[in-house]
Scaffold this motif. Sequence first.
Motif, PDB file in Angstrom:
ATOM      1  N   TYR A  62       0.822  -1.213   0.000  1.00  0.00           N
ATOM      2  CA  TYR A  62       0.000   0.000   0.000  1.00  0.00           C
ATOM      3  C   TYR A  62       0.861   1.271   0.000  1.00  0.00           C
ATOM      4  CZ  TYR A  62      -3.477  -3.366   1.589  1.00  0.00           C
ATOM      5  OH  TYR A  62      -4.292  -4.447   1.698  1.00  0.00           O
ATOM      6  N   ASN A  63       0.264   2.347  -0.473  1.00  0.00           N
ATOM      7  CA  ASN A  63       0.859   3.688  -0.366  1.00  0.00           C
ATOM      8  C   ASN A  63       2.214   3.750  -1.090  1.00  0.00           C
ATOM      9  OD1 ASN A  63      -1.344   4.190   1.424  1.00  0.00           O
ATOM     10  ND2 ASN A  63      -0.187   3.106   2.987  1.00  0.00           N
ATOM     11  N   GLY A  64       3.118   4.571  -0.604  1.00  0.00           N
ATOM     12  CA  GLY A  64       4.444   4.718  -1.205  1.00  0.00           C
ATOM     13  C   GLY A  64       4.510   5.924  -2.115  1.00  0.00           C
ATOM     14  N   VAL A  65       5.529   6.779  -1.879  1.00  0.00           N
ATOM     15  CA  VAL A  65       5.714   7.990  -2.682  1.00  0.00           C
ATOM     16  C   VAL A  65       7.183   8.110  -3.096  1.00  0.00           C
ATOM     17  CG1 VAL A  65       3.754   9.338  -1.810  1.00  0.00           C
ATOM     18  CG2 VAL A  65       5.873   9.302  -0.497  1.00  0.00           C
ATOM     19  N   ALA A  66       7.403   8.758  -4.240  1.00  0.00           N
ATOM     20  CA  ALA A  66       8.766   8.930  -4.749  1.00  0.00           C
ATOM     21  C   ALA A  66       8.920  10.321  -5.343  1.00  0.00           C
ATOM     22  CB  ALA A  66       9.077   7.884  -5.818  1.00  0.00           C
ATOM     23  N   VAL A  67      10.152  10.832  -5.254  1.00  0.00           N
ATOM     24  CA  VAL A  67      10.533  12.060  -5.949  1.00  0.00           C
ATOM     25  C   VAL A  67      11.673  11.701  -6.893  1.00  0.00           C
ATOM     26  CG1 VAL A  67      11.509  14.375  -5.719  1.00  0.00           C
ATOM     27  CG2 VAL A  67       9.800  13.580  -4.061  1.00  0.00           C
ATOM     28  N   LEU A  68      11.478  11.959  -8.183  1.00  0.00           N
ATOM     29  CA  LEU A  68      12.536  11.790  -9.181  1.00  0.00           C
ATOM     30  C   LEU A  68      13.008  13.172  -9.574  1.00  0.00           C
ATOM     31  CD1 LEU A  68      10.680   9.327 -11.618  1.00  0.00           C
ATOM     32  CD2 LEU A  68      11.852   8.764  -9.478  1.00  0.00           C
ATOM     33  N   SER A  69      14.309  13.336  -9.746  1.00  0.00           N
ATOM     34  CA  SER A  69      14.816  14.645 -10.153  1.00  0.00           C
ATOM     35  C   SER A  69      16.061  14.495 -11.005  1.00  0.00           C
ATOM     36  CB  SER A  69      15.127  15.510  -8.933  1.00  0.00           C
ATOM     37  OG  SER A  69      15.695  16.751  -9.348  1.00  0.00           O
ATOM     38  N   LYS A  70      16.174  15.336 -12.025  1.00  0.00           N
ATOM     39  CA  LYS A  70      17.385  15.383 -12.861  1.00  0.00           C
ATOM     40  C   LYS A  70      18.551  16.008 -12.086  1.00  0.00           C
ATOM     41  CE  LYS A  70      15.504  14.115 -16.938  1.00  0.00           C
ATOM     42  NZ  LYS A  70      15.998  13.116 -17.903  1.00  0.00           N
ATOM     43  N   PHE A  71      18.232  16.602 -10.938  1.00  0.00           N
ATOM     44  CA  PHE A  71      19.229  17.293 -10.110  1.00  0.00           C
ATOM     45  C   PHE A  71      19.435  16.504  -8.818  1.00  0.00           C
ATOM     46  CE2 PHE A  71      16.831  20.205 -12.735  1.00  0.00           C
ATOM     47  CZ  PHE A  71      17.825  20.904 -13.396  1.00  0.00           C
ATOM     48  N   PRO A  72      20.533  16.737  -8.126  1.00  0.00           N
ATOM     49  CA  PRO A  72      20.738  16.039  -6.846  1.00  0.00           C
ATOM     50  C   PRO A  72      19.579  16.297  -5.878  1.00  0.00           C
ATOM     51  CG  PRO A  72      22.750  17.147  -7.543  1.00  0.00           C
ATOM     52  CD  PRO A  72      21.676  17.596  -8.480  1.00  0.00           C
ATOM     53  N   ILE A  73      19.265  15.291  -5.092  1.00  0.00           N
ATOM     54  CA  ILE A  73      18.138  15.381  -4.158  1.00  0.00           C
ATOM     55  C   ILE A  73      18.643  15.270  -2.729  1.00  0.00           C
ATOM     56  CG2 ILE A  73      15.934  14.382  -3.419  1.00  0.00           C
ATOM     57  CD1 ILE A  73      15.688  13.050  -6.151  1.00  0.00           C
ATOM     58  N   GLN A  74      18.168  16.199  -1.915  1.00  0.00           N
ATOM     59  CA  GLN A  74      18.422  16.110  -0.476  1.00  0.00           C
ATOM     60  C   GLN A  74      17.080  15.810   0.193  1.00  0.00           C
ATOM     61  OE1 GLN A  74      19.994  19.813   1.056  1.00  0.00           O
ATOM     62  NE2 GLN A  74      19.368  19.298   3.148  1.00  0.00           N
ATOM     63  N   TYR A  90       4.127  10.835   2.670  1.00  0.00           N
ATOM     64  CA  TYR A  90       4.645  12.194   2.542  1.00  0.00           C
ATOM     65  C   TYR A  90       6.160  12.145   2.450  1.00  0.00           C
ATOM     66  CZ  TYR A  90       5.442  17.164   3.508  1.00  0.00           C
ATOM     67  OH  TYR A  90       5.833  18.479   3.431  1.00  0.00           O
ATOM     68  N   LEU A  91       6.700  12.736   1.392  1.00  0.00           N
ATOM     69  CA  LEU A  91       8.157  12.781   1.195  1.00  0.00           C
ATOM     70  C   LEU A  91       8.534  14.181   0.736  1.00  0.00           C
ATOM     71  CD1 LEU A  91      10.973  11.469   0.900  1.00  0.00           C
ATOM     72  CD2 LEU A  91      10.278  10.725  -1.386  1.00  0.00           C
ATOM     73  N   GLU A  92       9.338  14.853   1.558  1.00  0.00           N
ATOM     74  CA  GLU A  92       9.753  16.228   1.261  1.00  0.00           C
ATOM     75  C   GLU A  92      11.246  16.254   0.951  1.00  0.00           C
ATOM     76  OE1 GLU A  92       8.298  19.176   4.114  1.00  0.00           O
ATOM     77  OE2 GLU A  92      10.164  20.284   3.830  1.00  0.00           O
ATOM     78  N   CYS A  93      11.583  16.920  -0.146  1.00  0.00           N
ATOM     79  CA  CYS A  93      12.970  16.949  -0.612  1.00  0.00           C
ATOM     80  C   CYS A  93      13.362  18.361  -1.019  1.00  0.00           C
ATOM     81  CB  CYS A  93      13.137  16.057  -1.854  1.00  0.00           C
ATOM     82  SG  CYS A  93      12.724  14.338  -1.600  1.00  0.00           S
ATOM     83  N   ILE A  98      14.625  24.257  -5.032  1.00  0.00           N
ATOM     84  CA  ILE A  98      13.275  24.366  -4.473  1.00  0.00           C
ATOM     85  C   ILE A  98      12.978  23.175  -3.561  1.00  0.00           C
ATOM     86  CG2 ILE A  98      12.469  25.639  -6.507  1.00  0.00           C
ATOM     87  CD1 ILE A  98      10.813  23.175  -7.253  1.00  0.00           C
ATOM     88  N   THR A  99      12.032  23.390  -2.664  1.00  0.00           N
ATOM     89  CA  THR A  99      11.565  22.306  -1.806  1.00  0.00           C
ATOM     90  C   THR A  99      10.331  21.700  -2.463  1.00  0.00           C
ATOM     91  OG1 THR A  99      12.375  23.493   0.121  1.00  0.00           O
ATOM     92  CG2 THR A  99      10.804  21.723   0.524  1.00  0.00           C
ATOM     93  N   VAL A 100      10.348  20.380  -2.657  1.00  0.00           N
ATOM     94  CA  VAL A 100       9.201  19.694  -3.243  1.00  0.00           C
ATOM     95  C   VAL A 100       8.704  18.634  -2.274  1.00  0.00           C
ATOM     96  CG1 VAL A 100       9.796  20.124  -5.660  1.00  0.00           C
ATOM     97  CG2 VAL A 100      10.666  18.080  -4.530  1.00  0.00           C
ATOM     98  N   ALA A 101       7.391  18.648  -2.040  1.00  0.00           N
ATOM     99  CA  ALA A 101       6.778  17.649  -1.176  1.00  0.00           C
ATOM    100  C   ALA A 101       5.805  16.834  -2.015  1.00  0.00           C
ATOM    101  CB  ALA A 101       6.051  18.307  -0.015  1.00  0.00           C
ATOM    102  N   CYS A 102       5.964  15.518  -1.932  1.00  0.00           N
ATOM    103  CA  CYS A 102       5.112  14.578  -2.670  1.00  0.00           C
ATOM    104  C   CYS A 102       4.158  13.953  -1.661  1.00  0.00           C
ATOM    105  CB  CYS A 102       5.991  13.513  -3.313  1.00  0.00           C
ATOM    106  SG  CYS A 102       5.112  12.217  -4.188  1.00  0.00           S
ATOM    107  N   ILE A 103       2.859  14.046  -1.956  1.00  0.00           N
ATOM    108  CA  ILE A 103       1.871  13.621  -0.957  1.00  0.00           C
ATOM    109  C   ILE A 103       0.831  12.674  -1.533  1.00  0.00           C
ATOM    110  CG2 ILE A 103       0.286  15.577  -1.309  1.00  0.00           C
ATOM    111  CD1 ILE A 103       0.120  15.635   1.846  1.00  0.00           C
ATOM    112  N   TYR A 104       0.465  11.695  -0.700  1.00  0.00           N
ATOM    113  CA  TYR A 104      -0.644  10.798  -1.033  1.00  0.00           C
ATOM    114  C   TYR A 104      -1.594  10.801   0.165  1.00  0.00           C
ATOM    115  CZ  TYR A 104      -3.221   6.464  -1.883  1.00  0.00           C
ATOM    116  OH  TYR A 104      -4.215   5.538  -2.047  1.00  0.00           O
ATOM    117  N   VAL A 105      -2.612  11.631   0.076  1.00  0.00           N
ATOM    118  CA  VAL A 105      -3.573  11.802   1.176  1.00  0.00           C
ATOM    119  C   VAL A 105      -4.456  10.557   1.262  1.00  0.00           C
ATOM    120  CG1 VAL A 105      -5.546  13.179   1.984  1.00  0.00           C
ATOM    121  CG2 VAL A 105      -3.547  14.316   0.974  1.00  0.00           C
TER     122      VAL A 105
END
Length: 258
Positions: A62-74, A90-93, A98-105
């Motif tokens: 169930y659930n699971g979130v990912a952030v993909l980026s062409k740039f380095p991710i912190q 919820y995954l914030e990078c 910029i700060t990007v937050a990926c969310i699955y409510v």
Amino acid sequence: MRIATWNVNSIRSRISHVTDWLKNNPCDIVLLQELKCTEESFPSDVFEDLNYNVALYSQPTYNGVAVLSKFPIQIICKGIPGFNDSSARYLECFTNGITVACIYVPNGGEVNSDKYLYKFDFLKHLEGYLKQRIIQESNFLLGGDFNIALNEDDVFSIDVMQDQTCFTLKERMVLRQILDVGFLDALRLSVKEQTFTWWDYRGGAVFKNKGMRLDYIFLSSGLIKQFDIAFVDKKPRLLDKPSDHIPVVCILKDNKYI
DNA sequence: ATGGTCGCCATGCGA
């Protein structure tokens, strides 16, 4: 900079759809939800071959979130800080400035069920966290599947959806409160006509256009200055074995051109 | 009026 969010409903089942789409829609940052796989079984190599860095917060089934980026991710955090939650939602990078937050409510199940109460618990903690977070970070993007239709034109039928989960007044008010923490709804800056991002698998809903807008990209004040356009792409929903959601895309202008 | 369709460590559950 092009940023997309997409609830893929199992990344392992949808990998060819996602990679085909990315080849035609080259994005710098991609937010994925409902991976439905462990972090070990996430196909990171496929995305690394497409020159993405991968940040994951996932769990079995169930659930699971990912952030993909062409740039380095912190990675900033996995889960909403201060909220004790066993679900990977919820995954914030920090990436490319910029700060990007990926969310699955949470979906919420039946109105007033335990799942419904958990949805509000999650959203109230999110709101509380974002209130202080957005003061720290003016370049904050929050994107994903919110499982709430914000306005009346975000559902195919007000009558059918009346008092149904994802369209209760209470849910819509909480989503409005989160937006009012200091975001704008990117798609609504570009697209004024009715636009859905999800159609039920059942009953040929996509062909009858019985959908809802459940997926959003929210932009904070700093990013609104960079806003160019936002749009959805319905094509992946019409392929064989699709996700029930489609990608939402937002394009930001580079700072140097402003 | 009910179930309708997917995907999941597999079968009922979550969406």
